[in-house]
Design a protein around this motif. Structure first.
Motif, PDB file in Angstrom:
ATOM      1  N   GLY A 112       4.863  -3.963  -4.564  1.00 16.85           N
ATOM      2  CA  GLY A 112       5.830  -4.860  -3.975  1.00 16.85           C
ATOM      3  C   GLY A 112       5.656  -6.310  -4.376  1.00 16.85           C
ATOM      4  O   GLY A 112       6.495  -7.126  -4.061  1.00 16.85           O
ATOM      5  N   ILE A 113       4.572  -6.654  -5.058  1.00 20.61           N
ATOM      6  CA  ILE A 113       4.493  -8.011  -5.612  1.00 20.61           C
ATOM      7  C   ILE A 113       4.978  -7.870  -7.037  1.00 20.61           C
ATOM      8  O   ILE A 113       4.204  -7.690  -7.943  1.00 20.61           O
ATOM      9  CB  ILE A 113       3.069  -8.575  -5.643  1.00 20.61           C
ATOM     10  N   ASN A 114       6.253  -7.887  -7.223  1.00 24.15           N
ATOM     11  CA  ASN A 114       6.786  -7.812  -8.571  1.00 24.15           C
ATOM     12  C   ASN A 114       7.250  -9.176  -9.032  1.00 24.15           C
ATOM     13  O   ASN A 114       7.008  -9.568 -10.154  1.00 24.15           O
ATOM     14  CB  ASN A 114       7.938  -6.822  -8.651  1.00 24.15           C
ATOM     15  N   SER A 115       7.926  -9.885  -8.157  1.00 21.48           N
ATOM     16  CA  SER A 115       8.366 -11.212  -8.557  1.00 21.48           C
ATOM     17  C   SER A 115       8.619 -12.056  -7.333  1.00 21.48           C
ATOM     18  O   SER A 115       8.781 -11.555  -6.238  1.00 21.48           O
ATOM     19  CB  SER A 115       9.642 -11.129  -9.386  1.00 21.48           C
ATOM     20  N   LEU A 116       8.616 -13.328  -7.580  1.00 22.79           N
ATOM     21  CA  LEU A 116       8.849 -14.294  -6.525  1.00 22.79           C
ATOM     22  C   LEU A 116      10.276 -14.785  -6.676  1.00 22.79           C
ATOM     23  O   LEU A 116      10.664 -15.235  -7.738  1.00 22.79           O
ATOM     24  CB  LEU A 116       7.864 -15.446  -6.699  1.00 22.79           C
ATOM     25  N   GLN A 117      11.054 -14.673  -5.642  1.00 21.68           N
ATOM     26  CA  GLN A 117      12.432 -15.153  -5.676  1.00 21.68           C
ATOM     27  C   GLN A 117      12.471 -16.524  -5.018  1.00 21.68           C
ATOM     28  O   GLN A 117      12.528 -16.630  -3.814  1.00 21.68           O
ATOM     29  CB  GLN A 117      13.350 -14.172  -4.943  1.00 21.68           C
ATOM     30  N   MET A 124       1.181 -19.292  -3.290  1.00 23.47           N
ATOM     31  CA  MET A 124       0.692 -19.213  -1.912  1.00 23.47           C
ATOM     32  C   MET A 124       1.743 -18.592  -0.999  1.00 23.47           C
ATOM     33  O   MET A 124       1.412 -17.798  -0.109  1.00 23.47           O
ATOM     34  CB  MET A 124       0.267 -20.591  -1.407  1.00 23.47           C
ATOM     35  N   ASN A 125       3.009 -18.905  -1.224  1.00 17.22           N
ATOM     36  CA  ASN A 125       4.078 -18.295  -0.427  1.00 17.22           C
ATOM     37  C   ASN A 125       4.120 -16.782  -0.624  1.00 17.22           C
ATOM     38  O   ASN A 125       4.307 -16.021   0.331  1.00 17.22           O
ATOM     39  CB  ASN A 125       5.430 -18.917  -0.766  1.00 17.22           C
ATOM     40  N   VAL A 126       3.941 -16.334  -1.861  1.00 17.35           N
ATOM     41  CA  VAL A 126       3.922 -14.896  -2.130  1.00 17.35           C
ATOM     42  C   VAL A 126       2.708 -14.253  -1.468  1.00 17.35           C
ATOM     43  O   VAL A 126       2.812 -13.189  -0.849  1.00 17.35           O
ATOM     44  CB  VAL A 126       3.935 -14.616  -3.653  1.00 17.35           C
ATOM     45  N   ILE A 127       1.550 -14.894  -1.587  1.00 16.54           N
ATOM     46  CA  ILE A 127       0.327 -14.358  -0.972  1.00 16.54           C
ATOM     47  C   ILE A 127       0.509 -14.233   0.539  1.00 16.54           C
ATOM     48  O   ILE A 127       0.138 -13.224   1.144  1.00 16.54           O
ATOM     49  CB  ILE A 127      -0.885 -15.233  -1.346  1.00 16.54           C
ATOM     50  N   GLU A 128       1.100 -15.243   1.158  1.00 11.78           N
ATOM     51  CA  GLU A 128       1.367 -15.172   2.596  1.00 11.78           C
ATOM     52  C   GLU A 128       2.344 -14.049   2.912  1.00 11.78           C
ATOM     53  O   GLU A 128       2.206 -13.352   3.926  1.00 11.78           O
ATOM     54  CB  GLU A 128       1.880 -16.515   3.107  1.00 11.78           C
ATOM     55  N   GLY A 129       3.325 -13.857   2.062  1.00 16.03           N
ATOM     56  CA  GLY A 129       4.275 -12.759   2.244  1.00 16.03           C
ATOM     57  C   GLY A 129       3.607 -11.401   2.143  1.00 16.03           C
ATOM     58  O   GLY A 129       3.926 -10.471   2.895  1.00 16.03           O
ATOM     59  N   VAL A 130       2.664 -11.275   1.231  1.00 13.97           N
ATOM     60  CA  VAL A 130       1.914 -10.024   1.086  1.00 13.97           C
ATOM     61  C   VAL A 130       1.087  -9.765   2.341  1.00 13.97           C
ATOM     62  O   VAL A 130       1.039  -8.639   2.842  1.00 13.97           O
ATOM     63  CB  VAL A 130       1.003 -10.074  -0.160  1.00 13.97           C
TER      64      VAL A 130
END
Length: 181
Positions: free
Chosen positions: A4-9, A113-119
């Motif tokens: 699910g970490i494929n890309s950051l929108q 960091m936003n993606v990491i928090e989302g994960v």
């Protein structure tokens, strides 16, 4: 590794969308090229190999294929950044996050960091913790701006100079992640 970490929108000006791809042994030379010029005491190839073998969540960050311009920084073969995460029962430990020096101050670190928090939220992990050198003022400011707060100090954590044995403390920062109930 988290699916699910494929890309950051995201649409920060001047920065393309990013692809987060699982780090492999084949990526380590590119990772080490950035690591060696980014840190006073960089991780070794063995450190990264050990993280991969231990099953840490390790990602390489590159521009998305849809934005590709071969031979430029928009070439998806060019590594922009990477991160290593260690998931525990109730926290996600950010072990290493590094952006290529030529691409700093473009918002890539914030996006990562936003993606990491989302994960963390997606995996129902309620807190992220990390260590940062007090002398790394730009990283410290970024984390504080993103809502990370100091929860401790690790005395003499970072090696500064191997010859003299000089060491630097680490500030331990944390952020609670809002989870969907």
């Amino acid at each position: 590794m988290v699916d699910g970490i494929n890309s950051l929108q995201s649409s920060a000006e001047g920065v393309t969308e990013l692809s987060f791809l699982p780090m492999t042994v084949a990526d380590l030379d590119s990772v080490l090229a950035i690591e060696s010029v980014s840190h006073i005491h960089p991780w070794t190839k063995g450190n990264f190999s050990d993280s991969l073998a231990a099953g840490h969540w390790a990602y390489c960050v590159r521009p998305q294929l849809s934005d590709a311009i071969e031979g430029s920084y928009l070439d998806p073969e060019i590594l922009w950044a990477y991160c290593i995460l260690f998931p525990a029962v109730d926290e996600l430990h950010l072990l290493n996050i590094t952006v290529s020096p030529k691409l700093r101050r473009l918002g890539i670190g914030v996006k990562m960091m936003n993606v990491i928090e989302g994960v963390a939220a997606q995996q129902n992990i309620p807190r992220i913790i990390l260590e940062v050198r007090p002398s790394n003022e730009s990283a410290l400011k970024l984390y504080q701006r993103l809502g990370y707060e100091q929860i401790g100090v690790r005395k003499n954590y970072y090696l500064v100079d191997a010859a003299s044995g000089l060491r630097e403390d680490a500030l331990v920062l944390a952020k609670s992640i809002k989870l969907e109930v």
